[in-house]
Design a protein around this motif. Structure first.
Motif, PDB file in Angstrom:
ATOM      1  N   GLN A  17       0.922  -1.250   0.235  1.00 36.89           N
ATOM      2  CA  GLN A  17       0.161   0.059   0.099  1.00 36.89           C
ATOM      3  C   GLN A  17       0.498   1.130   0.004  1.00 36.89           C
ATOM      4  OE1 GLN A  17      -2.382  -1.317   3.456  1.00 36.89           O
ATOM      5  NE2 GLN A  17      -4.129  -1.731   1.679  1.00 36.89           N
ATOM      6  N   ALA A  18       2.252   1.026   0.442  1.00 34.06           N
ATOM      7  CA  ALA A  18       2.690   1.905   0.623  1.00 34.06           C
ATOM      8  C   ALA A  18       3.634   2.535  -0.315  1.00 34.06           C
ATOM      9  CB  ALA A  18       3.964   2.395   1.680  1.00 34.06           C
ATOM     10  N   VAL A  19       3.533   1.776  -2.094  1.00 44.10           N
ATOM     11  CA  VAL A  19       4.079   1.729  -2.432  1.00 44.10           C
ATOM     12  C   VAL A  19       3.326   2.431  -3.893  1.00 44.10           C
ATOM     13  CG1 VAL A  19       4.604   0.226  -4.647  1.00 44.10           C
ATOM     14  CG2 VAL A  19       5.362  -0.172  -2.803  1.00 44.10           C
ATOM     15  N   ALA A  20       1.898   2.245  -3.689  1.00 44.11           N
ATOM     16  CA  ALA A  20       0.738   2.661  -3.984  1.00 44.11           C
ATOM     17  C   ALA A  20       0.489   4.294  -3.942  1.00 44.11           C
ATOM     18  CB  ALA A  20      -0.653   1.851  -3.954  1.00 44.11           C
ATOM     19  N   ALA A  21       0.912   4.130  -2.656  1.00 41.55           N
ATOM     20  CA  ALA A  21       0.739   5.430  -1.915  1.00 41.55           C
ATOM     21  C   ALA A  21       1.845   5.994  -2.448  1.00 41.55           C
ATOM     22  CB  ALA A  21       0.373   5.504  -0.426  1.00 41.55           C
ATOM     23  N   GLY A  22       2.998   6.261  -2.288  1.00 44.24           N
ATOM     24  CA  GLY A  22       3.838   6.780  -2.955  1.00 44.24           C
ATOM     25  C   GLY A  22       4.124   7.561  -4.439  1.00 44.24           C
ATOM     26  N   LEU A  23       3.571   5.821  -5.256  1.00 43.09           N
ATOM     27  CA  LEU A  23       3.537   6.541  -7.153  1.00 43.09           C
ATOM     28  C   LEU A  23       3.450   8.048  -7.403  1.00 43.09           C
ATOM     29  CD1 LEU A  23       2.725   3.217  -8.892  1.00 43.09           C
ATOM     30  CD2 LEU A  23       5.182   4.134  -8.128  1.00 43.09           C
ATOM     31  N   GLY A  24       2.326   8.889  -6.921  1.00 39.21           N
ATOM     32  CA  GLY A  24       2.064   9.799  -7.191  1.00 39.21           C
ATOM     33  C   GLY A  24       3.187  10.575  -7.474  1.00 39.21           C
ATOM     34  N   SER A  25       3.991  10.383  -6.205  1.00 40.99           N
ATOM     35  CA  SER A  25       5.417  11.711  -5.521  1.00 40.99           C
ATOM     36  C   SER A  25       6.877  10.959  -6.363  1.00 40.99           C
ATOM     37  CB  SER A  25       5.403  11.371  -4.499  1.00 40.99           C
ATOM     38  OG  SER A  25       5.723  10.455  -3.372  1.00 40.99           O
ATOM     39  N   SER A  26       6.373   9.774  -6.226  1.00 46.05           N
ATOM     40  CA  SER A  26       8.053   9.184  -7.076  1.00 46.05           C
ATOM     41  C   SER A  26       8.038   8.823  -8.256  1.00 46.05           C
ATOM     42  CB  SER A  26       8.095   8.169  -5.858  1.00 46.05           C
ATOM     43  OG  SER A  26       8.238   8.779  -4.861  1.00 46.05           O
ATOM     44  N   SER A  27       7.030   8.476  -8.877  1.00 49.60           N
ATOM     45  CA  SER A  27       6.408   7.619 -10.223  1.00 49.60           C
ATOM     46  C   SER A  27       7.959   8.851 -10.751  1.00 49.60           C
ATOM     47  CB  SER A  27       5.567   7.872 -10.646  1.00 49.60           C
ATOM     48  OG  SER A  27       4.835   8.745 -11.462  1.00 49.60           O
ATOM     49  N   GLY A  28       8.271   7.236 -11.635  1.00 54.04           N
ATOM     50  CA  GLY A  28       9.478   7.610 -12.341  1.00 54.04           C
ATOM     51  C   GLY A  28       9.861   8.237 -13.933  1.00 54.04           C
ATOM     52  N   GLY A  29       8.171   9.248 -14.220  1.00 52.25           N
ATOM     53  CA  GLY A  29       7.996   9.646 -15.691  1.00 52.25           C
ATOM     54  C   GLY A  29       6.654   8.395 -16.025  1.00 52.25           C
ATOM     55  N   PRO A  30       6.179   9.396 -17.396  1.00 49.22           N
ATOM     56  CA  PRO A  30       5.018   9.552 -17.769  1.00 49.22           C
ATOM     57  C   PRO A  30       4.913   7.609 -17.801  1.00 49.22           C
ATOM     58  CG  PRO A  30       5.910  10.656 -19.336  1.00 49.22           C
ATOM     59  CD  PRO A  30       7.141  10.498 -17.980  1.00 49.22           C
ATOM     60  N   GLY A  31       4.198   6.454 -18.138  1.00 47.47           N
ATOM     61  CA  GLY A  31       3.912   5.699 -18.177  1.00 47.47           C
ATOM     62  C   GLY A  31       4.530   4.003 -17.848  1.00 47.47           C
ATOM     63  N   VAL A  32       5.450   4.937 -16.935  1.00 45.17           N
ATOM     64  CA  VAL A  32       5.999   3.814 -16.131  1.00 45.17           C
ATOM     65  C   VAL A  32       4.733   2.711 -15.729  1.00 45.17           C
ATOM     66  CG1 VAL A  32       7.224   3.043 -13.566  1.00 45.17           C
ATOM     67  CG2 VAL A  32       7.991   5.377 -15.645  1.00 45.17           C
ATOM     68  N   ARG A  33       5.326   1.439 -15.441  1.00 42.48           N
ATOM     69  CA  ARG A  33       4.573   0.143 -15.075  1.00 42.48           C
ATOM     70  C   ARG A  33       4.292  -0.294 -14.031  1.00 42.48           C
ATOM     71  NH1 ARG A  33       3.010  -3.346 -18.916  1.00 42.48           N
ATOM     72  NH2 ARG A  33       1.161  -3.985 -18.234  1.00 42.48           N
ATOM     73  N   VAL A  34       4.283  -0.216 -12.981  1.00 39.70           N
ATOM     74  CA  VAL A  34       4.667  -1.250 -11.840  1.00 39.70           C
ATOM     75  C   VAL A  34       4.326  -2.336 -11.492  1.00 39.70           C
ATOM     76  CG1 VAL A  34       5.215  -0.914  -9.034  1.00 39.70           C
ATOM     77  CG2 VAL A  34       5.687   1.428 -10.887  1.00 39.70           C
ATOM     78  N   GLY A  35       4.337  -3.363 -10.934  1.00 38.88           N
ATOM     79  CA  GLY A  35       4.132  -4.942 -10.776  1.00 38.88           C
ATOM     80  C   GLY A  35       4.730  -4.497  -9.706  1.00 38.88           C
ATOM     81  N   LEU A  36       4.127  -5.659  -8.483  1.00 42.20           N
ATOM     82  CA  LEU A  36       3.899  -6.819  -7.217  1.00 42.20           C
ATOM     83  C   LEU A  36       3.825  -7.707  -7.506  1.00 42.20           C
ATOM     84  CD1 LEU A  36       3.831  -3.640  -4.698  1.00 42.20           C
ATOM     85  CD2 LEU A  36       5.439  -4.911  -5.259  1.00 42.20           C
ATOM     86  N   CYS A  37       5.126  -9.139  -7.157  1.00 43.08           N
ATOM     87  CA  CYS A  37       4.427 -10.476  -7.258  1.00 43.08           C
ATOM     88  C   CYS A  37       4.219 -11.169  -6.153  1.00 43.08           C
ATOM     89  CB  CYS A  37       5.453 -10.697  -8.545  1.00 43.08           C
ATOM     90  SG  CYS A  37       5.005 -10.045 -10.101  1.00 43.08           S
ATOM     91  N   PRO A  38       4.074 -10.759  -5.150  1.00 42.50           N
ATOM     92  CA  PRO A  38       3.852 -11.455  -3.635  1.00 42.50           C
ATOM     93  C   PRO A  38       4.224 -13.356  -3.599  1.00 42.50           C
ATOM     94  CG  PRO A  38       0.999 -10.641  -4.347  1.00 42.50           C
ATOM     95  CD  PRO A  38       2.238 -10.582  -5.782  1.00 42.50           C
ATOM     96  N   PRO A  39       3.887 -13.749  -3.087  1.00 44.28           N
ATOM     97  CA  PRO A  39       3.606 -15.131  -2.803  1.00 44.28           C
ATOM     98  C   PRO A  39       2.166 -15.535  -2.568  1.00 44.28           C
ATOM     99  CG  PRO A  39       4.593 -14.586  -0.516  1.00 44.28           C
ATOM    100  CD  PRO A  39       4.246 -13.651  -1.088  1.00 44.28           C
ATOM    101  N   ALA A  40       1.741 -17.062  -3.631  1.00 40.41           N
ATOM    102  CA  ALA A  40       0.806 -17.058  -3.810  1.00 40.41           C
ATOM    103  C   ALA A  40      -0.423 -17.138  -3.080  1.00 40.41           C
ATOM    104  CB  ALA A  40       0.387 -18.869  -4.214  1.00 40.41           C
ATOM    105  N   THR A  41      -0.501 -17.086  -1.669  1.00 38.29           N
ATOM    106  CA  THR A  41      -1.456 -16.790  -0.876  1.00 38.29           C
ATOM    107  C   THR A  41      -1.556 -15.485  -0.313  1.00 38.29           C
ATOM    108  OG1 THR A  41       1.244 -16.822   0.295  1.00 38.29           O
ATOM    109  CG2 THR A  41      -0.333 -18.806   1.032  1.00 38.29           C
ATOM    110  N   LEU A  42      -0.711 -14.323  -0.963  1.00 34.62           N
ATOM    111  CA  LEU A  42      -1.036 -12.992  -0.683  1.00 34.62           C
ATOM    112  C   LEU A  42      -1.400 -12.702  -1.539  1.00 34.62           C
ATOM    113  CD1 LEU A  42       1.824 -11.371   1.376  1.00 34.62           C
ATOM    114  CD2 LEU A  42      -0.762 -12.028   2.268  1.00 34.62           C
ATOM    115  N   VAL A  43      -1.850 -12.705  -3.478  1.00 36.51           N
ATOM    116  CA  VAL A  43      -2.003 -12.812  -4.613  1.00 36.51           C
ATOM    117  C   VAL A  43      -3.868 -11.723  -4.023  1.00 36.51           C
ATOM    118  CG1 VAL A  43      -2.901 -12.856  -6.430  1.00 36.51           C
ATOM    119  CG2 VAL A  43      -0.525 -13.704  -5.843  1.00 36.51           C
ATOM    120  N   GLU A  44      -4.016 -12.830  -3.693  1.00 39.83           N
ATOM    121  CA  GLU A  44      -5.588 -11.933  -3.690  1.00 39.83           C
ATOM    122  C   GLU A  44      -6.102 -10.858  -2.462  1.00 39.83           C
ATOM    123  OE1 GLU A  44      -8.727 -15.003  -3.590  1.00 39.83           O
ATOM    124  OE2 GLU A  44     -10.443 -13.924  -3.989  1.00 39.83           O
ATOM    125  N   ARG A  45      -5.842 -11.071  -1.414  1.00 37.85           N
ATOM    126  CA  ARG A  45      -5.454 -10.128  -0.548  1.00 37.85           C
ATOM    127  C   ARG A  45      -5.178  -8.413  -1.696  1.00 37.85           C
ATOM    128  NH1 ARG A  45      -3.305 -12.782   4.641  1.00 37.85           N
ATOM    129  NH2 ARG A  45      -4.205 -10.359   5.813  1.00 37.85           N
TER     130      ARG A  45
END
Ligand code: PGA
Length: 249
Positions: free
Chosen positions: A22-50
């Motif tokens: 959630q902190a990554v999502a919140a920080g993207l507004g201020s820290s996003s690296g330029g237009p069109g940067v796509r960001v992903g997170l791959c947690p263990p399978a147990t956390l994907v849905e949450r």
């Protein structure tokens, strides 16, 4: 085109770790690296849905770290691409060196998993990379080219995907190749992608992975043919991951 920056949490993360996402999502507004940067997170399978639920409405894409080639069946302990997709994943890492070496995954198996990912509507991130012994024997380009040839099915043509070059000796070690070494391999990967897939292979991003940190991200990401990064350890802390994303501008 915007860079793709993906965090691979590997076998790390309990429910409490969702605060980092959630902190990554919140920080993207201020820290996003330029237009069109796509960001992903791959947690263990147990956390994907949450994680997918807790990040819904944010630009952060959620992904799995592996999937079985089959959609369902008697495969104790495994997870299918369809299951990841239903849980909210849109990305999936396939053929990571920890799977290739620890579970004997061959190029053919990785290609079958890529087809499964496409069948389920997931965007695969296909990992390749040489060992230190292979590099020292002067075989890095040949090994990585062969992995690309064997791991990319024709079905990728026209679909969203990326290839991640991750030298095995750079993963989790703090060692990174020189910019020239990265460019040499990425150029070879691009040539192989184009040979296998034609024009679509000339466009899909090629990520670099292996000890990417806030301190080296900007230099690595500005190398030619580097279309993004696959980040392990440094993706577990939102400040570090945001620092890497900032380097993608
Ligand atoms: P690292 O891992 O960033 O911790 O080196 C990269 C990876 O395995 O994807």
């Amino acid at each position: 085109m915007g860079k793709l920056i993906v965090g691979n949490w590997k076998m790390n993360g309990l429910g409490t770790s969702l605060a980092e996402a959630q902190a990554v999502a919140a920080g993207l507004g201020s820290s996003s690296g330029g237009p069109g940067v796509r960001v992903g997170l791959c947690p263990p399978a147990t956390l994907v849905e949450r994680m997918a639920r807790s990040l819904s409405g944010s630009p952060v894409l959620v992904g799995g770290q592996d999937c079985r080639a089959e959609a369902s069946g008697a495969f104790t302990g495994d997870v299918s691409a369809e299951m990841l997709s239903e849980a909210g994943a849109v990305l999936v890492i396939l053929g990571h060196s920890e799977r290739r070496s620890g579970y004997g995954e061959t190029d053919a198996l990785v290609a079958a998993k890529v087809e499964a990912a496409l069948r389920a509507g997931l965007e695969p991130i296909i990992c390749v990379g040489e060992t230190l012994a292979e590099r020292e024997a002067g075989r890095a380009v040949a090994v990585v080219s062969a992995q690309v040839r064997g791991s990319l099915p024709q079905a990728l043509a026209g679909r969203a995907f990326s290839v991640a070059y991750e030298p095995v000796w750079a993963i989790g070690t703090g060692l990174t190749p020189t910019t020239a070494q990265i460019e040499e391999i990425h150029t070879a990967v691009r040539a192989e992608m184009s040979a296998v897939l034609g024009a679509p292979g000339a466009r899909a991003p090629i990520l670099y992975g292996g000890s990417v940190k806030p301190g080296n991200a900007a230099e690595i990401l500005s190398a030619s043919e580097v279309g993004g990064a696959l980040v392990g350890g440094a993706s577990l802390k939102s400040v570090d991951f945001l620092g890497i994303i900032a380097g993608a501008g």
